[in-house]
Design an enzyme around this catalytic site. Structure first.
Site, PDB file in Angstrom:
ATOM      1  N   ASP A 331       0.859  -1.193   0.000  1.00 18.82           N
ATOM      2  CA  ASP A 331       0.000   0.000   0.000  1.00 18.82           C
ATOM      3  C   ASP A 331       0.894   1.241   0.000  1.00 18.82           C
ATOM      4  O   ASP A 331       2.116   1.150   0.159  1.00 18.82           O
ATOM      5  CB  ASP A 331      -0.872  -0.049   1.276  1.00 18.82           C
ATOM      6  CG  ASP A 331      -1.928   1.043   1.323  1.00 18.82           C
ATOM      7  OD1 ASP A 331      -2.332   1.552   0.257  1.00 18.82           O
ATOM      8  OD2 ASP A 331      -2.368   1.388   2.445  1.00 18.82           O
ATOM      9  N   GLU A 334       2.752   5.157  -3.875  1.00 18.55           N
ATOM     10  CA  GLU A 334       2.800   6.171  -4.954  1.00 18.55           C
ATOM     11  C   GLU A 334       4.157   6.869  -4.987  1.00 18.55           C
ATOM     12  O   GLU A 334       4.569   7.244  -6.093  1.00 18.55           O
ATOM     13  CB  GLU A 334       1.668   7.188  -4.762  1.00 18.55           C
ATOM     14  CG  GLU A 334       0.277   6.593  -4.967  1.00 18.55           C
ATOM     15  CD  GLU A 334      -0.151   5.648  -3.832  1.00 18.55           C
ATOM     16  OE1 GLU A 334       0.322   5.870  -2.698  1.00 18.55           O
ATOM     17  OE2 GLU A 334      -0.920   4.713  -4.085  1.00 18.55           O
ATOM     18  N   ASP A 413      -9.154   3.897  -2.603  1.00 18.75           N
ATOM     19  CA  ASP A 413     -10.123   4.282  -1.577  1.00 18.75           C
ATOM     20  C   ASP A 413     -11.413   4.856  -2.153  1.00 18.75           C
ATOM     21  O   ASP A 413     -11.618   6.073  -2.174  1.00 18.75           O
ATOM     22  CB  ASP A 413      -9.492   5.298  -0.628  1.00 18.75           C
ATOM     23  CG  ASP A 413      -8.325   4.700   0.138  1.00 18.75           C
ATOM     24  OD1 ASP A 413      -8.233   3.458   0.199  1.00 18.75           O
ATOM     25  OD2 ASP A 413      -7.522   5.478   0.673  1.00 18.75           O
TER      26      ASP A 413
HETATM   27  O1  MIG Z   1      -3.925   6.129   4.546  1.00 22.94           O
HETATM   28  O2  MIG Z   1      -3.623   0.836   5.602  1.00 22.94           O
HETATM   29  O3  MIG Z   1      -5.930   2.409   0.310  1.00 22.94           O
HETATM   30  O4  MIG Z   1      -6.962   0.179   1.605  1.00 22.94           O
HETATM   31  O5  MIG Z   1      -6.914   0.174   4.421  1.00 22.94           O
HETATM   32  C1  MIG Z   1      -4.642   4.951   4.588  1.00 22.94           C
HETATM   33  C2  MIG Z   1      -4.779   1.590   5.788  1.00 22.94           C
HETATM   34  C3  MIG Z   1      -3.715   3.795   4.314  1.00 22.94           C
HETATM   35  C4  MIG Z   1      -4.926   3.143   2.345  1.00 22.94           C
HETATM   36  C5  MIG Z   1      -5.437   1.983   1.558  1.00 22.94           C
HETATM   37  C6  MIG Z   1      -6.493   1.269   2.347  1.00 22.94           C
HETATM   38  C7  MIG Z   1      -5.916   0.816   3.672  1.00 22.94           C
HETATM   39  C8  MIG Z   1      -5.370   2.012   4.436  1.00 22.94           C
HETATM   40  N1  MIG Z   1      -4.367   2.715   3.630  1.00 22.94           N
END
Ligand code: MIG
Length: 691
Positions: A331, A334, A413
């Site tokens: 996650d 980016e 999201d």
């Molecule tokens: O800033 O890890 O898109 O699926 O549950 C949030 C927590 C960080 C973003 C992801 C989301 C995930 C969440 N992450």
């Protein structure tokens, strides 16, 4: 005079080169610029001579424009919000953490795919691949395609084919395909930010088993870590991750655990110390280690453009996976950076990356869009190194054209709204048309509150996305299938049972995609060229159309047959499923996990064409590991024909050395007066009387 003419000639020579590199594939390039090796293409195809494409790009430095004749519909362009048809749309290619798709009107999301698919009025198609990683902009109108990158130049591939499918195959010949995933990854998956502590994980897992709702995977989000330090486990909430994974395995689940890129800036923390020793970090323009805030506080960021750093990263997975972790979720890659260090929610564009293996050192402006893809690549390699005999499963949020070689993806999201429910179809379709077959939305919506009606509707069609995972954010009311009352719970059970019935067909589609790049989820215009804007109904492979219960006046091809997969599946919230005339779709048994035997019996769903014939195939293997590459698989082709009021089903031929995984075959023939069925032994002929 002569000299003057020569000068004129030179001046009018185009500032680009052009070469034939494949059947119907021409490459153009900015002249006079040395270009780095491609990251979208694993191998740069050699030139076979000169050629001219019908769609000729005009290239000047980093800018490309292509004029379009009238009547062209444009698609693809990766992960995008908005309609399926992209004419009149502009996007920025600059991977962006976009909660709720609200920033920039949703015109900049988590991934970049510099790729456009065009379809002509008669159904012939073409594609344009802009091979550059630099920050770029893509403008699509009815008259032209304009691509502007911040880099000094680029290569452009122009692909032409007889159909959209022919062009997506040519795209795959350039950017590669998705490797065959483990079969469990095709099952239903349940996630939340976060199931913690571990008692909660067990409770959710048992919640599925006790209620007999099919589910294959439980996901662990960031709260399993010790203070968000990657590759650690919270000693209080997750004291024994090995035992937790064992528990999940015993109940027929697999587990996926999150790993983010940011490493907490904290001497004494082993991952940080090891990163320091190996000098792995992205640098500022002044040559310092860049430090930016994310969940753990101040973090440093591995420089995944460097092969040595990817090897270091891969090595970190060894001990982690030894805890029984099955898959990994990357996650925030980016990469997302919080204030105050963030520039536009990421790191400054003048940060420095090292490159290597022919990749030149360069600014973040050049490598931002591939940061997530190169992280996922290192992760996949880590899984392969640690467990060479298992197929890796990696999910990544950020990615780039070609990134399907390393990881599956989800569309970030979204929110529990009707708008995002509908938006999920065109988003996944355009991603699917951009080389990434293994994708899907957060089923039910990540942010906000889902009311029972919304969630029921969502699971009714969401059960059929290639990647099928329910997820929800912190501080939202529970969104497990049983959180919305008995009616929605039953709807979820039925919808997911339908997915599991379809799993043999889905698995066959995934295997096909791993060979040819064919999208698993497809727009309906793949079946009928006149249905260019249909974006509520969608296809799964060539033989099924999914029509969501909420779809208002979907436009559908003529003559397809509505089929039923489990008793009661015509009820509330359930999508309609239409099967193509002339097709045979292989179905399995209703199971709660792919760990159970799925082909007892194998069911063949038959829709005859006007000539009374049908055909189809099933690919099956162990479901994990790589023995299939040594022949341990069975690809069986079936055919059906009808004479004198009965349909005869035959096993036409097979490939591979694997014995059949089924002992009985049931044939179901869909007739105007409902289904007719018979069961028999495999191998021989199976006769289904029609009355
Ligand atoms: O800033 O890890 O898109 O699926 O549950 C949030 C927590 C960080 C973003 C992801 C989301 C995930 C969440 N992450």
């Amino acid at each position: 005079m002569r000299r003057f003419v020569l000068c004129l000639l030179l001046l009018t020579l185009p500032a680009w080169s052009q070469e034939l590199v494949g059947d119907g594939i021409v490459r153009y390039a900015t002249a006079g610029v040395e270009l780095p090796p491609s990251l979208a293409l694993p191998n740069r195809p050699p030139a076979r001579g000169r050629a001219e494409a019908r769609y000729r790009p005009h290239i000047e430095g980093g800018h490309v424009s292509v004029d379009l004749p009238p009547g062209i519909d444009l698609y693809g362009t990766g992960e995008v919000a908005g309609p399926l048809r992209r004419n009149g749309r502009s996007i920025e290619l600059w991977n962006h953490d976009n909660y709720g798709y609200v920033d920039y009107g949703g015109n900049r999301l988590y991934q970049s795919h510099p790729w456009v698919l065009g379809v002509e009025p008669d159904g012939r198609a073409f594609g344009l691949l802009f091979d550059t990683t630099w920050r770029s902009e893509l403008k699509l109108t009815d008259q032209s395609i304009d691509f502007t990158s911040a880099g000094p130049g680029l290569e452009v591939y122009v692909l032409e084919g007889d159909s959209p499918l022919a062009v997506t195959r040519k795209l795959a010949s350039l950017i590669g395909t998705m490797p065959l995933p483990p079969r469990w990854a095709l099952g239903f998956q349940q996630c939340r930010y976060s199931y913690a502590p571990e008692e909660k994980v067990r409770e959710v897992a048992l919640g599925f088993r006790n209620r007999h709702i099919p589910c294959d995977v439980i996901w662990m989000d960031i709260d399993y870590m010790r203070g968000y330090r990657i590759f650690t486990f919270d000693p209080v909430g997750f004291p024994d991750p090995r035992a937790l994974n064992e528990f999940l395995h015993q109940h027929g689940f697999h587990s996926v655990w999150m790993i983010d890129p940011g490493v907490k800036n904290e001497p004494g923390y082993s991952v940080y110390d090891s990163g320091q020793q190996n000098h792995v970090w992205v640098k500022t323009r002044d040559g310092q280690d860049f430090v930016g805030k994310v969940w753990p506080g101040d973090c440093k960021f591995p420089d995944f453009t460097r092969p040595d750093v990817r090897r270091w990263w891969s090595g970190l997975y060894q001990d982690f996976l030894a805890q029984g972790v099955d898959g990994v979720w990357n996650d925030m890659n980016e990469p997302a950076v919080f204030k105050p260090e963030a520039v536009d929610k990421s790191m400054p564009p003048d940060n420095r990356h090292g490159g290597g293996d022919g990749l030149p050192p360069g600014p973040h402006l050049q490598y931002h869009n591939v940061y997530g893809m190169l992280m996922a690549r290192g992760t996949r390699e880590g899984l392969l190194d640690a467990r060479p005999n298992r197929r890796p499963f990696v999910l990544t949020r950020a990615n780039f054209l070609g990134g399907q070689r390393y990881a599956a993806t989800w569309t970030g999201d979204n929110a529990s709204t009707w708008h995002h429910l509908q938006q999920a179809v065109p988003m996944s379709l355009n991603l699917s048309l951009s080389g990434q077959p293994f994708n899907g939305p957060d089923l039910g919506g990540f942010g906000g509150t889902a009311d029972p009606d919304l969630w029921g509707n969502w699971v009714g069609f969401g059960a059929f996305f290639p990647f099928c995972r329910a997820h929800s954010s912190k501080d939202t009311p529970p969104k497990e299938p049983w959180a919305f009352g008995p009616e929605v719970e039953q709807a979820a059970r039925l919808a997911l049972e339908r997915r599991y019935r379809l799993l043999p067909y889905l698995y066959t589609l995934f295997e096909q995609s791993s060979l040819t790049g064919d999208p698993v989820m497809r727009p309906v215009f793949f079946a009928d060229n006149s249905l260019r804007t249909e974006e509520q109904a969608f296809m799964l492979g060539p033989d099924l159309i999914v029509v969501p219960a909420w779809a208002k006046s979907p436009r559908l091809p003529e003559g397809w047959t509505e089929i039923s997969l489990v008793p009661g599946d015509e009820g509330k919230y359930q999508a309609r499923l239409l099967q193509r005339p002339g097709s045979i779709v292989p179905l399995g048994r209703v199971v709660e996990s792919t760990e159970e035997p799925m082909l007892e019996p194998l069911t063949l769903s038959v829709c005859l064409d006007a000539q009374g014939r049908a055909s189809g195939s099933l690919y099956w293997d162990e479901g994990d590991g790589f023995d299939y590459r040594q022949g341990d698989f069975r690809r069986t082709r079936f055919s059906a024909s009808s004479e004198r009021g009965r349909v005869t089903l035959r096993e036409q031929s097979f490939e591979g050395q694997r014995p059949r995984d089924w002992k009985k075959v049931t044939g179901v023939v869909w007739t105007g007066r409902g289904p007719r069925a018979a069961t028999g032994n495999p191998g021989g002929e199976l006769v289904v009387p029609l009355d």
